[in-house]
Design a protein around this motif. Structure first.
Motif, PDB file in Angstrom:
ATOM      1  N   ILE A   1       0.877  -1.170   0.000  1.00  0.00           N
ATOM      2  CA  ILE A   1       0.000   0.000   0.000  1.00  0.00           C
ATOM      3  C   ILE A   1       0.909   1.213   0.000  1.00  0.00           C
ATOM      4  CG2 ILE A   1      -1.771   1.301   1.216  1.00  0.00           C
ATOM      5  CD1 ILE A   1      -2.923  -1.355   2.176  1.00  0.00           C
ATOM      6  N   ILE A   2       0.686   2.057  -1.020  1.00  0.00           N
ATOM      7  CA  ILE A   2       1.558   3.196  -1.285  1.00  0.00           C
ATOM      8  C   ILE A   2       0.729   4.462  -1.158  1.00  0.00           C
ATOM      9  CG2 ILE A   2       3.026   4.253  -3.057  1.00  0.00           C
ATOM     10  CD1 ILE A   2       3.199   1.228  -4.168  1.00  0.00           C
ATOM     11  N   ASP A   3       1.242   5.434  -0.414  1.00  0.00           N
ATOM     12  CA  ASP A   3       0.477   6.662  -0.204  1.00  0.00           C
ATOM     13  C   ASP A   3       0.625   7.629  -1.374  1.00  0.00           C
ATOM     14  OD1 ASP A   3       2.871   8.139   0.136  1.00  0.00           O
ATOM     15  OD2 ASP A   3       2.680   8.229   2.316  1.00  0.00           O
ATOM     16  N   GLY A   4      -0.021   8.761  -1.273  1.00  0.00           N
ATOM     17  CA  GLY A   4      -0.054   9.746  -2.346  1.00  0.00           C
ATOM     18  C   GLY A   4       1.285  10.383  -2.659  1.00  0.00           C
ATOM     19  N   PHE A   5       2.271  10.172  -1.815  1.00  0.00           N
ATOM     20  CA  PHE A   5       3.627  10.692  -2.045  1.00  0.00           C
ATOM     21  C   PHE A   5       4.536   9.635  -2.653  1.00  0.00           C
ATOM     22  CE2 PHE A   5       1.860  13.145   1.482  1.00  0.00           C
ATOM     23  CZ  PHE A   5       1.947  14.416   0.955  1.00  0.00           C
ATOM     24  N   GLY A   6       4.003   8.431  -2.864  1.00  0.00           N
ATOM     25  CA  GLY A   6       4.806   7.343  -3.421  1.00  0.00           C
ATOM     26  C   GLY A   6       5.572   6.561  -2.374  1.00  0.00           C
ATOM     27  N   VAL A   7       5.186   6.703  -1.104  1.00  0.00           N
ATOM     28  CA  VAL A   7       5.881   6.050  -0.007  1.00  0.00           C
ATOM     29  C   VAL A   7       5.120   4.789   0.410  1.00  0.00           C
ATOM     30  CG1 VAL A   7       6.669   6.312   2.392  1.00  0.00           C
ATOM     31  CG2 VAL A   7       6.813   8.240   0.795  1.00  0.00           C
ATOM     32  N   VAL A   8       5.852   3.707   0.595  1.00  0.00           N
ATOM     33  CA  VAL A   8       5.264   2.452   1.037  1.00  0.00           C
ATOM     34  C   VAL A   8       4.797   2.611   2.488  1.00  0.00           C
ATOM     35  CG1 VAL A   8       5.690  -0.001   1.484  1.00  0.00           C
ATOM     36  CG2 VAL A   8       6.732   1.111  -0.520  1.00  0.00           C
ATOM     37  N   ARG A   9       3.529   2.278   2.725  1.00  0.00           N
ATOM     38  CA  ARG A   9       2.946   2.393   4.071  1.00  0.00           C
ATOM     39  C   ARG A   9       2.548   1.048   4.668  1.00  0.00           C
ATOM     40  NH1 ARG A   9       5.145   6.592   5.833  1.00  0.00           N
ATOM     41  NH2 ARG A   9       4.763   8.432   4.573  1.00  0.00           N
ATOM     42  N   TYR A  10       2.518   0.012   3.838  1.00  0.00           N
ATOM     43  CA  TYR A  10       2.132  -1.326   4.309  1.00  0.00           C
ATOM     44  C   TYR A  10       2.734  -2.346   3.360  1.00  0.00           C
ATOM     45  CZ  TYR A  10      -0.917  -5.419   5.011  1.00  0.00           C
ATOM     46  OH  TYR A  10      -1.400  -6.686   5.238  1.00  0.00           O
TER      47      TYR A  10
ATOM     48  N   GLU B   1      -6.656  -7.225   6.997  1.00  0.00           N
ATOM     49  CA  GLU B   1      -5.419  -6.444   7.081  1.00  0.00           C
ATOM     50  C   GLU B   1      -5.434  -5.262   6.125  1.00  0.00           C
ATOM     51  OE1 GLU B   1      -2.728  -6.635   9.177  1.00  0.00           O
ATOM     52  OE2 GLU B   1      -4.058  -8.018  10.262  1.00  0.00           O
ATOM     53  N   TYR B   2      -6.015  -5.442   4.918  1.00  0.00           N
ATOM     54  CA  TYR B   2      -6.157  -4.323   3.992  1.00  0.00           C
ATOM     55  C   TYR B   2      -6.942  -3.190   4.636  1.00  0.00           C
ATOM     56  CZ  TYR B   2      -4.936  -7.249  -0.110  1.00  0.00           C
ATOM     57  OH  TYR B   2      -4.307  -8.045  -1.017  1.00  0.00           O
ATOM     58  N   ARG B   3      -8.056  -3.554   5.256  1.00  0.00           N
ATOM     59  CA  ARG B   3      -8.913  -2.543   5.885  1.00  0.00           C
ATOM     60  C   ARG B   3      -8.142  -1.768   6.950  1.00  0.00           C
ATOM     61  NH1 ARG B   3     -14.775  -3.654   5.188  1.00  0.00           N
ATOM     62  NH2 ARG B   3     -14.921  -5.629   4.076  1.00  0.00           N
ATOM     63  N   ARG B   4      -7.398  -2.492   7.767  1.00  0.00           N
ATOM     64  CA  ARG B   4      -6.625  -1.832   8.840  1.00  0.00           C
ATOM     65  C   ARG B   4      -5.572  -0.899   8.247  1.00  0.00           C
ATOM     66  NH1 ARG B   4      -5.706  -7.197  11.823  1.00  0.00           N
ATOM     67  NH2 ARG B   4      -7.698  -7.445  12.881  1.00  0.00           N
TER      68      ARG B   4
END
Length: 163
Positions: A131-140, A154-157
Motif C-alpha cells: 500500500i503506497i500513499d499519495g507521495f509514493g511512499v510504502v505504508r504497508y 489487514e487491507y482494511r486496517r
C-alpha cells in the motif's frame, strides 16, 4: 511525516517508509499504467502468482466485492502477475474484475523482481501487497508464502491507518 529512504535495490522487498519503485506496465487492454501517475492518491499494488488459479481468484474476487473499501480510502487497486495482457483480459472479463490487471510478462517478472517478490525457481510472483500513499511512499507490506491467501481484514486496517 516519516523520513523517506531511497528505493531498494532489485530483489529486496521495499520497506515501510521507503519510496516505492516506479513502474510502467500494460493493463489488460494494452494501455500503459504508470505507478507515479497515481501520486496524490493511495495505491494498493497486489502481486499474485497466476490468473485463473484458485487462491488468486478468491483473493481478487474478494477485492472486487469490496472495491468500495478501497474507494473510501482514495485507493486504486493494481493487480500484477507475470501473465500476458491477453490472459489478464480474459481473466478480468471472466471474473468481472473492475480494476486494472497489469502484465509483468516481459521482461519476465521485472517489476516483481524490483519489489522483491519474484520467485525465480517457479517463474511467478509471490503474494505481495504494497500500500503506497499519495507521495509514493510504502505504508504497508505483506508477502505471503505460496499457497497462503492474504487476509482482507489487514487491507482494511492498513487503509484506515492512511486516513
Amino acid at each position: 511525516m516519516t523520513e523517506v529512504q531511497h528505493a531498494p535495490a532489485p530483489g529486496l522487498v521495499p520497506e515501510v517508509g521507503q519510496l516505492a519503485p516506479d513502474f510502467e506496465l500494460l493493463n489488460q487492454y494494452g494501455e500503459p499504467v504508470r505507478l507515479s501517475d497515481y501520486r496524490g492518491g493511495n495505491v494498493v499494488v497486489v502481486f499474485y502468482p497466476f490468473a485463473f488459479s484458485g487462491i488468486c481468484t478468491g483473493e481478487l474476487c474478494e477485492i472486487r466485492d469490496n472495491l468500495s473499501t478501497f474507494a473510501d480510502s482514495n485507493a486504486t487497486v493494481l493487480g500484477i502477475s507475470v501473465d500476458s495482457k491477453f490472459a489478464q483480459r480474459a481473466y478480468a472479463e471472466q471474473e468481472q474484475l473492475g480494476f486494472d490487471l497489469l502484465a509483468d510478462f516481459w521482461p519476465h517478472g521485472a517489476v516483481a523482481k524490483e519489489y522483491g517478490v519474484f520467485d525465480a525457481s517457479s517463474g511467478m510472483a509471490l503474494r505481495g501487497t504494497f500500500i503506497i500513499d499519495g507521495f509514493g511512499v510504502v505504508r504497508y507490506v505483506v508477502v505471503n508464502p505460496r499457497g497462503q491467501a492474504r487476509d482482507f481484514v489487514e487491507y482494511r486496517r492498513a487503509l484506515a491507518d492512511l486516513e
